[in-house]
Design a protein around this motif. Structure first.
Motif, PDB file in Angstrom:
ATOM      1  N   PHE A  58      27.805  27.941  12.198  1.00 14.71           N
ATOM      2  CA  PHE A  58      28.943  27.799  11.755  1.00 14.71           C
ATOM      3  C   PHE A  58      29.347  28.565  10.697  1.00 14.71           C
ATOM      4  O   PHE A  58      30.742  29.197  10.535  1.00 14.71           O
ATOM      5  N   SER A  59      28.681  28.655   9.808  1.00 15.12           N
ATOM      6  CA  SER A  59      28.780  29.690   8.291  1.00 15.12           C
ATOM      7  C   SER A  59      28.649  31.262   8.687  1.00 15.12           C
ATOM      8  O   SER A  59      29.229  31.919   8.018  1.00 15.12           O
ATOM      9  N   GLY A  60      28.138  31.449   9.937  1.00 15.74           N
ATOM     10  CA  GLY A  60      27.923  32.872  10.258  1.00 15.74           C
ATOM     11  C   GLY A  60      26.696  33.493   9.538  1.00 15.74           C
ATOM     12  O   GLY A  60      26.367  34.814   9.815  1.00 15.74           O
ATOM     13  N   ASP A  61      25.762  32.740   9.330  1.00 13.24           N
ATOM     14  CA  ASP A  61      24.647  33.262   8.811  1.00 13.24           C
ATOM     15  C   ASP A  61      23.550  33.500  10.125  1.00 13.24           C
ATOM     16  O   ASP A  61      23.171  34.672  10.102  1.00 13.24           O
ATOM     17  N   ALA A  62      23.711  32.761  11.184  1.00 11.42           N
ATOM     18  CA  ALA A  62      22.991  32.944  12.478  1.00 11.42           C
ATOM     19  C   ALA A  62      23.805  33.314  13.504  1.00 11.42           C
ATOM     20  O   ALA A  62      25.186  33.042  13.532  1.00 11.42           O
ATOM     21  N   THR A  63      23.273  33.905  14.362  1.00  7.50           N
ATOM     22  CA  THR A  63      24.004  34.089  15.632  1.00  7.50           C
ATOM     23  C   THR A  63      22.853  33.997  16.557  1.00  7.50           C
ATOM     24  O   THR A  63      21.570  33.834  16.593  1.00  7.50           O
ATOM     25  N   TRP A  64      23.372  33.554  17.955  1.00  8.33           N
ATOM     26  CA  TRP A  64      22.545  33.399  19.028  1.00  8.33           C
ATOM     27  C   TRP A  64      22.290  34.598  20.002  1.00  8.33           C
ATOM     28  O   TRP A  64      23.114  35.410  20.250  1.00  8.33           O
ATOM     29  N   PRO A  65      21.135  34.789  20.129  1.00  6.84           N
ATOM     30  CA  PRO A  65      20.628  36.177  20.940  1.00  6.84           C
ATOM     31  C   PRO A  65      21.159  36.393  22.230  1.00  6.84           C
ATOM     32  O   PRO A  65      20.936  37.385  23.119  1.00  6.84           O
ATOM     33  N   TYR A  66      21.865  35.225  23.027  1.00  5.15           N
ATOM     34  CA  TYR A  66      22.473  35.338  24.337  1.00  5.15           C
ATOM     35  C   TYR A  66      23.936  34.833  24.180  1.00  5.15           C
ATOM     36  O   TYR A  66      24.220  33.674  24.176  1.00  5.15           O
ATOM     37  N   LYS A  67      24.792  35.815  24.435  1.00  7.66           N
ATOM     38  CA  LYS A  67      25.991  35.590  24.402  1.00  7.66           C
ATOM     39  C   LYS A  67      26.617  34.755  25.324  1.00  7.66           C
ATOM     40  O   LYS A  67      27.573  33.796  25.386  1.00  7.66           O
ATOM     41  N   ASN A  68      26.061  34.883  26.721  1.00  5.46           N
ATOM     42  CA  ASN A  68      26.533  34.153  27.618  1.00  5.46           C
ATOM     43  C   ASN A  68      26.337  32.492  27.558  1.00  5.46           C
ATOM     44  O   ASN A  68      27.043  31.617  27.785  1.00  5.46           O
ATOM     45  N   GLU A  69      25.475  32.244  26.812  1.00  5.19           N
ATOM     46  CA  GLU A  69      24.811  30.802  26.403  1.00  5.19           C
ATOM     47  C   GLU A  69      26.007  30.327  25.548  1.00  5.19           C
ATOM     48  O   GLU A  69      26.218  28.955  25.567  1.00  5.19           O
ATOM     49  N   ILE A  70      26.001  31.079  24.667  1.00  4.29           N
ATOM     50  CA  ILE A  70      27.173  30.748  23.641  1.00  4.29           C
ATOM     51  C   ILE A  70      28.539  30.431  24.349  1.00  4.29           C
ATOM     52  O   ILE A  70      29.320  29.573  24.161  1.00  4.29           O
ATOM     53  N   GLU A  71      28.892  31.303  25.063  1.00  2.00           N
ATOM     54  CA  GLU A  71      30.211  31.190  25.769  1.00  2.00           C
ATOM     55  C   GLU A  71      30.151  30.316  26.799  1.00  2.00           C
ATOM     56  O   GLU A  71      31.515  29.949  27.277  1.00  2.00           O
ATOM     57  N   ASN A  72      29.186  30.035  27.422  1.00  2.00           N
ATOM     58  CA  ASN A  72      29.273  28.871  28.718  1.00  2.00           C
ATOM     59  C   ASN A  72      28.941  27.537  28.038  1.00  2.00           C
ATOM     60  O   ASN A  72      28.669  26.605  28.903  1.00  2.00           O
ATOM     61  N   TYR A  73      28.767  27.334  26.653  1.00  3.26           N
ATOM     62  CA  TYR A  73      28.461  26.216  25.990  1.00  3.26           C
ATOM     63  C   TYR A  73      27.296  25.432  26.633  1.00  3.26           C
ATOM     64  O   TYR A  73      27.211  24.250  26.745  1.00  3.26           O
ATOM     65  N   LYS A  74      25.915  26.425  26.882  1.00  4.08           N
ATOM     66  CA  LYS A  74      24.855  25.636  27.228  1.00  4.08           C
ATOM     67  C   LYS A  74      24.352  24.719  25.990  1.00  4.08           C
ATOM     68  O   LYS A  74      23.782  23.601  26.293  1.00  4.08           O
ATOM     69  N   TYR A  75      24.617  25.079  24.693  1.00  7.04           N
ATOM     70  CA  TYR A  75      24.429  24.106  23.536  1.00  7.04           C
ATOM     71  C   TYR A  75      25.561  23.821  23.036  1.00  7.04           C
ATOM     72  O   TYR A  75      25.868  24.433  22.182  1.00  7.04           O
ATOM     73  N   PRO A  76      26.437  22.763  23.357  1.00  7.63           N
ATOM     74  CA  PRO A  76      27.843  22.720  23.168  1.00  7.63           C
ATOM     75  C   PRO A  76      28.242  22.819  21.628  1.00  7.63           C
ATOM     76  O   PRO A  76      29.028  23.399  21.033  1.00  7.63           O
ATOM     77  N   LEU A  77      27.570  21.943  20.685  1.00  9.10           N
ATOM     78  CA  LEU A  77      27.848  21.876  19.179  1.00  9.10           C
ATOM     79  C   LEU A  77      27.553  23.341  18.611  1.00  9.10           C
ATOM     80  O   LEU A  77      28.382  23.744  17.849  1.00  9.10           O
ATOM     81  N   ARG A  78      26.284  23.952  19.163  1.00 12.18           N
ATOM     82  CA  ARG A  78      26.179  25.448  18.663  1.00 12.18           C
ATOM     83  C   ARG A  78      27.528  26.313  19.037  1.00 12.18           C
ATOM     84  O   ARG A  78      27.675  27.091  18.162  1.00 12.18           O
ATOM     85  N   SER A  79      27.893  26.222  20.244  1.00 13.09           N
ATOM     86  CA  SER A  79      28.847  27.109  20.962  1.00 13.09           C
ATOM     87  C   SER A  79      30.351  26.622  19.672  1.00 13.09           C
ATOM     88  O   SER A  79      30.934  27.630  19.463  1.00 13.09           O
ATOM     89  N   ILE A  80      30.442  25.500  19.389  1.00 16.72           N
ATOM     90  CA  ILE A  80      31.633  24.810  18.945  1.00 16.72           C
ATOM     91  C   ILE A  80      31.711  25.569  17.621  1.00 16.72           C
ATOM     92  O   ILE A  80      32.654  26.019  16.961  1.00 16.72           O
ATOM     93  N   ALA A  81      30.506  25.376  16.813  1.00 14.82           N
ATOM     94  CA  ALA A  81      30.562  25.865  15.631  1.00 14.82           C
ATOM     95  C   ALA A  81      30.517  27.250  15.425  1.00 14.82           C
ATOM     96  O   ALA A  81      31.178  27.964  14.684  1.00 14.82           O
ATOM     97  N   PHE A  82      29.644  28.003  16.193  1.00 15.83           N
ATOM     98  CA  PHE A  82      29.882  29.583  16.224  1.00 15.83           C
ATOM     99  C   PHE A  82      31.244  30.064  16.499  1.00 15.83           C
ATOM    100  O   PHE A  82      31.659  30.970  15.935  1.00 15.83           O
TER     101      PHE A  82
END
Length: 475
Positions: A58-82
């Motif tokens: 959420f705060s931008g400290d971290a990024t996920w190393p797989y854009k497709n998982e972020i964009e496809n909401y594999k981990y919903p809260l993580r994607s919403i936050a990011f």
């Protein structure tokens, strides 16, 4: 008369998943509380696990190393936050909110048992007062985490009517839970801290138990979140009187290694054997894990925007903790690097003395005293950079505040503070945040988070909503 308290499961396996009671007691064994030592042990039981890792996205400290998982909401809260996705934010649930919620209330159940029963235990009066004080300080800390996750940010004009969280003042499985206002929660937190501070020790038994400095530090933090700058400043200055807690000076570690192995000055990978910051370091006012002692925040990936805030040649946090020689993952964001040390115990879930210097500096800056703001900021900063690195400077209070906030991003990354800071700045400074994200298709997306966004309030767990009369604060 001696009172015996029987706890189901060795350290009270009260796993709260609802607001209506302390829920399921899992019978894995029994432990009887009899002496003051038993109760003091309960203060630090379940000392770990404040699962706030999704805050870092959420705060931008971290990024996920797989854009497709972020964009496809594999981990919903993580994607919403990011992605700061308000369209999905109110509809999704995720186990991390249940975990944080239940773990905080499980600890609160422990602290309530201590507060209610320690005076009937066998042992010295001094130990009873100590156990009472430490239990109340820890109870206040857990309520602080909860109210700043699941309720609206504190606003003086509306706090008395804004729905907050449930407060369990006693360990009572029969009592129906009540949802208190944000104001009432903050009042209860301050009540606990004021009662605890006189009996907190200068040096606790270990890093999992709160010290006197921690009590004052949390009090400073509570005042800061309420916008009470003078009170926050005074409490912060009390912390700095401690004779036990000291800032971690990274320079001796760095120069000792470089004197023996000069080539290390040009490397980041390989520092893991040398960059050591133990949990018991006196900089920690209270040490708490994020999930468990698995080396977090390693192997989290840091966004380029956060990395660019560091002086990469001179900042020892960057040189010893960021694996800048690790190749970028082509599936992730360009320029991201990995936190590279598992021996630097970052204290993701607790509080450090460095945070207090930042609180003091922020208060001075916002009170239009840039000279003192920079004085306390540089007092901390000098321990994080090579000898001879120029001090941070500011021409006025606005620039001083900017410097303080940049240092908060560096020093407090991979803690809950990044998310909490955004919440309070959105209401105290009416701030709008922006973020640029290049998606998997190569398109540049400009993300915006405005004051009043529902994303600043995380949803109560579904189980809690189903088994209580809670009003969902995200609505």
């Amino acid at each position: 008369m001696r009172k015996y308290i029987t706890i189901v499961s060795l350290c009270l396996s009260v796993f709260l998943m609802s607001c209506d009671n302390y829920l399921d007691l899992v019978p894995k064994g029994e432990s009887v509380l009899n002496t003051t030592d038993d109760y003091l042990g309960l203060v630090e039981s379940m000392a770990s696990e404040y699962p706030t890792g999704d805050f870092w996205y959420f705060s931008g400290d971290a990024t996920w190393p797989y854009k497709n998982e972020i964009e496809n909401y594999k981990y919903p809260l993580r994607s919403i936050a990011f992605l700061w996705d308000e369209t999905e934010g109110l509809r999704q649930q995720h186990t991390v909110t249940s975990e944080l919620y239940s773990k905080c209330y499980s600890r609160i159940a422990n602290y309530n048992i201590v507060v209610e029963n320690v005076n009937d235990a066998e042992g010295p009066l001094a130990d009873k007062k100590l156990a009472m004080a430490q239990a109340k300080a820890m109870r206040a800390y857990n309520y602080f985490i909860l109210v700043n996750t699941f309720a609206k940010p504190y606003v003086k004009e509306t706090a008395a009517t804004d729905n907050g969280i449930i407060i369990h003042k006693k360990f009572d499985l029969e009592n129906e839970s009540k949802q208190y206002s944000v104001q009432e929660v903050y009042d209860f937190i301050m009540e606990d801290l004021n009662a605890a501070i006189p009996d907190l020790p200068e040096k606790p038994l270990n890093e999992f138990r709160p010290s006197l400095a921690f009590g004052w530090a949390l009090k400073a933090k509570v005042h800061l979140y309420k916008g009470e700058l003078d009170s926050a400043l005074n409490a912060g200055l009390e912390v700095l009187k401690s004779t036990y807690h000291k800032l971690w000076d990274m320079r001796p570690m760095y120069y000792d290694v470089v004197a023996e192995l000069p080539f290390m000055d040009f490397m980041s990978t390989g520092w893991d054997s040398y960059a050591i910051h133990p949990k018991a370091d006196p900089e920690n006012l209270l040490y708490q894990f994020c999930n468990n002692d698995n080396g977090e925040p390693f192997p989290f990936w840091i966004r380029k925007e956060t990395l660019d805030l560091f002086d990469k040649q001179n900042d020892l946090r960057y040189k010893t903790c960021i694996s800048y020689s690790t190749p970028n993952r082509p599936t992730g964001e360009s320029g991201a690097r990995m936190f590279g040390s598992i021996q630097v115990k970052w204290n993701c879930g607790g509080m450090r003395l460095s945070e207090v210097y930042l609180i003091v500096a922020e208060c001075y800056a916002r009170l239009n005293d840039p000279v003192n703001a920079m004085k306390y900021l540089n007092e901390m900063y000098k321990y994080r950079v090579k000898n001879g690195t120029p001090e941070l400077t500011a021409a006025d209070a606005d620039e001083a505040l900017k410097q303080v906030r940049n240092e908060r991003k560096r020093e407090l990354m991979f803690t809950y503070n990044g998310f909490f800071d955004m919440r309070r700045f959105s209401v105290q400074l009416n701030e709008t945040f922006t973020r640029t994200y290049i998606n998997e298709a190569g398109e540049t997306k400009e993300l915006t988070l405005k004051p009043g966004s529902p994303l600043y309030v995380w949803p109560f767990p579904q189980n809690a909503m189903e088994t209580s009369n809670l009003i969902q604060n995200t609505k």
